[in-house]
Write an enzyme that holds these catalytic residues in place. Sequence first.
Site, PDB file in Angstrom:
ATOM      1  N   PHE A 195       0.832  -1.201   0.000  1.00 44.48           N
ATOM      2  CA  PHE A 195       0.000   0.000   0.000  1.00 44.48           C
ATOM      3  C   PHE A 195       0.867   1.250   0.000  1.00 44.48           C
ATOM      4  CE2 PHE A 195      -2.362  -3.212   2.410  1.00 44.48           C
ATOM      5  CZ  PHE A 195      -3.640  -3.140   1.882  1.00 44.48           C
ATOM      6  N   ASP A 196       0.442   2.250  -0.752  1.00 40.51           N
ATOM      7  CA  ASP A 196       0.926   3.603  -0.532  1.00 40.51           C
ATOM      8  C   ASP A 196       0.314   4.094   0.778  1.00 40.51           C
ATOM      9  OD1 ASP A 196       2.028   6.167  -1.010  1.00 40.51           O
ATOM     10  OD2 ASP A 196       0.182   6.816  -1.984  1.00 40.51           O
ATOM     11  N   GLY A 197       0.849   5.195   1.311  1.00 40.98           N
ATOM     12  CA  GLY A 197       0.338   5.710   2.573  1.00 40.98           C
ATOM     13  C   GLY A 197      -0.713   6.782   2.399  1.00 40.98           C
TER      14      GLY A 197
END
Length: 318
Positions: free
Chosen positions: A162-164
């Site tokens: 996941f990106d943040g």
Amino acid sequence: MPYSLTDKLVIGISSRALFDLEHENRLYDEQGVAAFCSYQRAHENEPLRPGTAFPLVQALLGLNPLLPERRIEVVVVSRNSPDTGLRAFNAIEAHGLDITRAAFTGGARSLVEYLKAFEVDLFLSRNRGDVQEAIDHGVAAAMLYDPPAAFRAPEGQIRIAFDGDAVLFSPESEHIYKTQGLEAFAAHEQANRRRAMAEGPFAKLLLRLSALQQEFRSRGAPCPVRIAIVTARSSPAHARVIHTLRDWQVDVNEAFFMGGASKDQVLAAFGAQMFFDDQDAHVQPASVRVPSGIVPYAGGVLAAESRPCNDNTSTPSP
């Protein structure tokens, strides 16, 4: 008693995200509904090749036999009619996927209420309009890019990256960066480094996956689920990510603070069966190496340059 989906991790998926239906989609675009329906009927017993989400779905369903009770459900949610949808179920059977539920909506204008009816935690599709609408109504969703040509899923493990900001976490900090610049962003994150960020659209999915990990650990069993955060943040802005995860009581397995460097090689090394990010500049190069999807902003519009999809909403696009 009716079977409850409430305590399950429920993945909603379009047939075109699960299988490679790009030829059929072009036929629909170029020749219309009648040609599409005729083709689907004529070829309904021919095998379909895996699509972008196939490795993730296959791996997630493989968790069920390892758990004391069934925890993962996958529901096909498609604009196909029931008649043309038969080909998807034939392919599901041919590939040995443990999927028994589907909603073939025959070109319904909206899929959101069906996603909510099946208590979907994550919706994966190749249709940008459906994904945007799902996000706007609080359902985690991603528009998938073309599958990578040479991807091989790691055996016996599930790896999700996941990106943040604007994916796991709210877009507040990213908005500061975009509107005020890097210096203002860094100052804001330093001042708030111990204050947890608000939840983003994929926070609940992360919590579901974390609960699965805890279930394996509580039984003393090796956990096949590995979670990574791959973010453009760097030190000292990384501290707020760590404090947020602590506040949520989530332990991710790996975290990469890229400081603006390209994410694709790290994702390939991690072996992600799916990567979620909100920016095409990250998703496009990553999608060449690992299955990837873009997460739109709530109330926003997916970038026009994002590769993949048709937007038609009439009967019975896959």
